[in-house]
Design a protein around this motif. Structure first.
Motif, PDB file in Angstrom:
ATOM      1  N   THR A  62      36.881  31.738  46.535  1.00 13.44           N
ATOM      2  CA  THR A  62      36.081  30.216  45.539  1.00 13.44           C
ATOM      3  C   THR A  62      35.241  30.553  45.589  1.00 13.44           C
ATOM      4  O   THR A  62      34.039  29.973  45.180  1.00 13.44           O
ATOM      5  N   ASP A  63      34.310  31.127  46.686  1.00  6.01           N
ATOM      6  CA  ASP A  63      33.271  31.087  46.938  1.00  6.01           C
ATOM      7  C   ASP A  63      32.915  32.419  45.576  1.00  6.01           C
ATOM      8  O   ASP A  63      31.232  31.219  45.389  1.00  6.01           O
ATOM      9  N   TYR A  64      33.065  33.222  44.835  1.00  5.46           N
ATOM     10  CA  TYR A  64      32.791  33.517  44.335  1.00  5.46           C
ATOM     11  C   TYR A  64      32.822  32.823  42.610  1.00  5.46           C
ATOM     12  O   TYR A  64      31.625  32.797  41.862  1.00  5.46           O
ATOM     13  N   ILE A  65      33.178  31.731  42.536  1.00  5.30           N
ATOM     14  CA  ILE A  65      33.918  30.880  41.644  1.00  5.30           C
ATOM     15  C   ILE A  65      31.984  30.217  42.416  1.00  5.30           C
ATOM     16  O   ILE A  65      31.598  29.975  40.880  1.00  5.30           O
ATOM     17  N   LEU A  66      31.780  29.756  42.886  1.00  2.00           N
ATOM     18  CA  LEU A  66      30.751  28.712  43.627  1.00  2.00           C
ATOM     19  C   LEU A  66      29.117  29.838  42.893  1.00  2.00           C
ATOM     20  O   LEU A  66      28.612  28.793  43.002  1.00  2.00           O
ATOM     21  N   THR A  67      29.606  31.085  43.593  1.00  2.00           N
ATOM     22  CA  THR A  67      28.389  31.814  43.531  1.00  2.00           C
ATOM     23  C   THR A  67      27.603  31.539  41.895  1.00  2.00           C
ATOM     24  O   THR A  67      26.622  31.454  41.449  1.00  2.00           O
TER      25      THR A  67
ATOM     26  N   ALA B 278      29.743  38.429  41.627  1.00  2.00           N
ATOM     27  CA  ALA B 278      30.530  37.596  41.377  1.00  2.00           C
ATOM     28  C   ALA B 278      31.290  38.062  40.525  1.00  2.00           C
ATOM     29  O   ALA B 278      32.282  38.452  41.098  1.00  2.00           O
ATOM     30  N   PHE B 279      30.714  38.472  39.409  1.00  2.00           N
ATOM     31  CA  PHE B 279      31.689  38.240  38.317  1.00  2.00           C
ATOM     32  C   PHE B 279      31.923  40.727  38.407  1.00  2.00           C
ATOM     33  O   PHE B 279      32.469  41.057  37.396  1.00  2.00           O
ATOM     34  N   ALA B 280      31.399  41.458  39.051  1.00  2.00           N
ATOM     35  CA  ALA B 280      31.201  42.381  39.526  1.00  2.00           C
ATOM     36  C   ALA B 280      32.395  42.308  40.777  1.00  2.00           C
ATOM     37  O   ALA B 280      33.615  43.024  41.268  1.00  2.00           O
ATOM     38  N   GLY B 281      32.929  41.354  41.875  1.00  2.00           N
ATOM     39  CA  GLY B 281      33.720  41.457  43.161  1.00  2.00           C
ATOM     40  C   GLY B 281      35.215  40.790  42.718  1.00  2.00           C
ATOM     41  O   GLY B 281      35.490  40.639  43.186  1.00  2.00           O
ATOM     42  N   PHE B 282      34.876  39.189  41.811  1.00  2.00           N
ATOM     43  CA  PHE B 282      35.783  38.732  41.833  1.00  2.00           C
ATOM     44  C   PHE B 282      36.899  39.145  41.377  1.00  2.00           C
ATOM     45  O   PHE B 282      38.079  38.776  41.695  1.00  2.00           O
ATOM     46  N   PRO B 283      37.047  39.684  40.471  1.00  2.00           N
ATOM     47  CA  PRO B 283      38.047  40.909  39.405  1.00  2.00           C
ATOM     48  C   PRO B 283      38.598  41.848  40.154  1.00  2.00           C
ATOM     49  O   PRO B 283      39.347  42.739  40.581  1.00  2.00           O
ATOM     50  N   ARG B 284      37.767  42.193  41.350  1.00  2.00           N
ATOM     51  CA  ARG B 284      38.185  43.033  41.635  1.00  2.00           C
ATOM     52  C   ARG B 284      39.405  42.874  43.120  1.00  2.00           C
ATOM     53  O   ARG B 284      40.176  43.048  43.371  1.00  2.00           O
ATOM     54  N   LEU B 285      38.729  42.414  43.886  1.00  2.00           N
ATOM     55  CA  LEU B 285      38.858  40.980  44.601  1.00  2.00           C
ATOM     56  C   LEU B 285      40.745  40.428  44.044  1.00  2.00           C
ATOM     57  O   LEU B 285      41.701  40.270  44.901  1.00  2.00           O
ATOM     58  N   SER B 286      40.789  39.462  43.488  1.00  2.00           N
ATOM     59  CA  SER B 286      42.191  39.076  42.924  1.00  2.00           C
ATOM     60  C   SER B 286      42.971  40.479  41.984  1.00  2.00           C
ATOM     61  O   SER B 286      44.258  40.011  43.137  1.00  2.00           O
ATOM     62  N   ALA B 287      42.260  41.566  41.946  1.00  2.00           N
ATOM     63  CA  ALA B 287      43.455  42.509  41.571  1.00  2.00           C
ATOM     64  C   ALA B 287      43.667  43.047  42.153  1.00  2.00           C
ATOM     65  O   ALA B 287      45.020  43.751  42.829  1.00  2.00           O
ATOM     66  N   LEU B 288      42.951  42.894  43.732  1.00  2.00           N
ATOM     67  CA  LEU B 288      43.444  43.672  44.944  1.00  2.00           C
ATOM     68  C   LEU B 288      44.423  42.554  45.182  1.00  2.00           C
ATOM     69  O   LEU B 288      46.027  42.844  45.756  1.00  2.00           O
ATOM     70  N   VAL B 289      44.675  41.279  45.308  1.00  2.00           N
ATOM     71  CA  VAL B 289      45.827  40.423  46.441  1.00  2.00           C
ATOM     72  C   VAL B 289      47.326  40.556  44.893  1.00  2.00           C
ATOM     73  O   VAL B 289      48.005  40.354  45.090  1.00  2.00           O
ATOM     74  N   ALA B 290      46.619  40.699  44.043  1.00  2.00           N
ATOM     75  CA  ALA B 290      47.268  40.690  42.627  1.00  2.00           C
ATOM     76  C   ALA B 290      48.494  41.379  42.937  1.00  2.00           C
ATOM     77  O   ALA B 290      49.712  41.804  42.583  1.00  2.00           O
TER      78      ALA B 290
ATOM     79  N   THR C 250      25.245  34.190  51.061  1.00  2.00           N
ATOM     80  CA  THR C 250      27.132  34.743  50.717  1.00  2.00           C
ATOM     81  C   THR C 250      27.188  35.914  49.738  1.00  2.00           C
ATOM     82  O   THR C 250      28.389  35.551  49.657  1.00  2.00           O
ATOM     83  N   GLY C 251      26.239  36.526  49.256  1.00  2.00           N
ATOM     84  CA  GLY C 251      26.364  38.290  49.412  1.00  2.00           C
ATOM     85  C   GLY C 251      26.525  39.004  49.697  1.00  2.00           C
ATOM     86  O   GLY C 251      26.956  39.715  49.003  1.00  2.00           O
ATOM     87  N   VAL C 252      26.703  38.733  51.160  1.00  2.00           N
ATOM     88  CA  VAL C 252      26.469  40.217  51.568  1.00  2.00           C
ATOM     89  C   VAL C 252      28.425  40.609  51.466  1.00  2.00           C
ATOM     90  O   VAL C 252      28.256  41.450  51.308  1.00  2.00           O
ATOM     91  N   GLU C 253      29.236  39.606  51.134  1.00  2.00           N
ATOM     92  CA  GLU C 253      30.469  40.784  51.323  1.00  2.00           C
ATOM     93  C   GLU C 253      30.540  41.638  50.438  1.00  2.00           C
ATOM     94  O   GLU C 253      31.472  42.040  50.207  1.00  2.00           O
ATOM     95  N   ALA C 254      30.148  40.993  49.203  1.00  2.00           N
ATOM     96  CA  ALA C 254      30.503  42.061  47.951  1.00  2.00           C
ATOM     97  C   ALA C 254      30.379  43.278  48.245  1.00  2.00           C
ATOM     98  O   ALA C 254      31.348  43.853  47.464  1.00  2.00           O
TER      99      ALA C 254
END
Length: 437
Positions: free
Chosen positions: A135-140, A339-351, A250-254
């Motif tokens: 959600t935060d990646y989307i908001l970013t 966000a475009f670098a982090g969101f796809p990787r995280l969503s792939a891990l969850v998938a 907000t970007g520290v986690e990335a």
């Protein structure tokens, strides 16, 4: 067959005579890459800072403004609290940096809060962490792009009615750049990122020198802001301002999510990049907030605090002002790249764990998670339309998700260190992406 210079291993390479025909797709995102090229698509520290830290660094362009916007509800006099609040945010940033530095070395396979919570707290906390991060990646993307448009509007007020359309165009451009691959997008974003950092430091240093010499003055013709209901300075108001200001972290986690994008040694390179990012972010946040208070900047939708600061420090809307606003706009647009670098990787891990559609684990022709990139662009674009590209309206959505993921990540690490301390010497437990000794 030849020797891979990076790893010293024998690699079998096969050259095909067939070449795919040129098409609109290859023109936009480039020719397809071989799977064997994946290791060569990794990035170093300098490009890694541009790819994964542009979100955090660019947040200095709106974090101070959103903090001041809340304090202004109690009148001009309440703006003095912005300096101690920003110091508190930098203390929080320091703690987060130290904690995520440990996470990076403990989990070199990436995944951040999701993997940490999954290994140490269970599936439900892990899914909560993943949901908050996604959600935060989307908001970013939505916030950064909207803030970039706000900079354009500050310099060119005639563009105000078209801010939603401009924001959607910017999102589409960043999406296409990321579909071309991490390495290529990183190279494209590196130069604007470093130009922004240099210009912001030039603005802050020049402003402080002029303040010491007594030649800085205050903002001329500040924007007019109407406050419908004045509030008293209270703990709740201070906490609201602090919450808005923490959009800077907000970007520290990335970086901890995207360790796999770095060259070997991955953990070392990612850790150094994290420290670089935090030092730059903390110093700029303090400097901008300090100067914004002294020049009596007024947060407004019609002109940003950065615009008021730049024209006050540089004495008008000359070349340096235009350069600063242009660099700020570009970095805010490119900040969505984090966000475009982090969101796809995280969503792939969850998938991969079966909690999201398997299609999110598929890599496209450029060896990136294309479905995740497109999904992020679509959802963030819908938010921009829904909230009419207003940063002030989008910022409050940040707080819960950000601190929820931080809390779960650090709780998971505390449980991990407790388990590590209870193990007998020489015993190790293999966890996902790490070894616990």
């Amino acid at each position: 067959m030849n020797i891979d210079d990076d790893r010293g291993t024998t690699v079998l390479r096969r050259t095909a005579e067939y070449k795919p025909p040129r098409s609109l797709n290859t023109w936009l995102i480039g020719r397809p890459l071989q799977t064997a090229d994946a290791p060569h698509q990794t990035i170093g520290k300098l490009i890694g800072l541009a790819v994964f830290a542009s979100d955090a660094l660019s947040s200095t362009a709106y974090a101070t403004q959103e903090m001041l916007a809340i304090l202004l509800l109690a009148g001009i006099g309440a703006l003095q609290f912005s300096i101690p609040i920003s110091i508190g945010i930098v203390v929080l940033l320091t703690l987060l940096t130290l904690s995520y530095e440990q996470t990076i070395h403990a989990y070199p396979g990436g995944g951040g809060a999701y993997i940490v919570a999954r290994d140490n707290l269970g599936d439900v906390p892990a899914l909560v962490a993943a949901a908050s991060l996604l959600t935060d990646y989307i908001l970013t993307v939505s916030v950064s792009i909207s803030s970039g448009v706000a900079q354009v509007v500050s310099a060119f007020p005639a563009a105000f009615p078209y801010r939603v359309e401009i924001a959607i165009l910017f999102i589409a451009v960043v999406m296409l750049l990321n579909l071309r691959g991490v390495k290529e997008s990183g190279k494209a974003f590196a130069v604007p990122t470093y130009i922004f950092v240099l210009l912001m430091y030039a603005t802050v240093v020049t402003g402080i020198i002029r303040l010491v010499l007594g030649t800085l003055g205050v903002v001329t013709a500040p924007p007019q802001v109407e406050i419908e209901t004045m509030q008293q300075v209270s703990v709740f108001l201070i906490l609201r301002a602090f919450s808005n200001g923490t959009s800077a972290v907000t970007g520290v986690e990335a970086i901890s999510n995207g360790i796999t994008a770095f060259k070997e040694p991955r953990s070392k390179n990612a850790g150094i990049t994290l420290i670089w990012m935090s030092v730059i972010l903390g110093s700029l946040l303090l400097g901008i907030t300090f100067l914004a208070y002294h020049i009596q900047a007024i947060p407004s939708e019609s002109e940003t605090v950065i615009s008021q600061l730049a024209r006050t420090v540089f004495g008008g809307r000359g070349f340096l002002y235009i350069a600063t606003i242009t660099a700020t706009t570009v970095i805010l647009v490119l900040a969505g790249n984090t966000a475009f670098a982090g969101f796809p990787r995280l969503s792939a891990l969850v998938a991969e764990d079966g909690f999201l559609p398997r299609q999110l684990t598929y890599r496209g022709s450029r060896l990136v998670y294309s479905y995740g990139i497109v999904l992020l662009a679509v959802v963030s674009g819908l938010l921009v339309v829904l909230f009419k590209a207003s940063v002030s309206s989008l910022i409050p959505l940040y707080a819960i998700g950000v601190f929820l993921s931080f809390t779960l990540s650090q709780t998971g690490m505390a449980v991990r260190w407790k388990k590590s301390g209870s193990l007998k010497e020489g015993v190790e437990i293999q966890e996902r992406g790490s070894v616990l000794r």
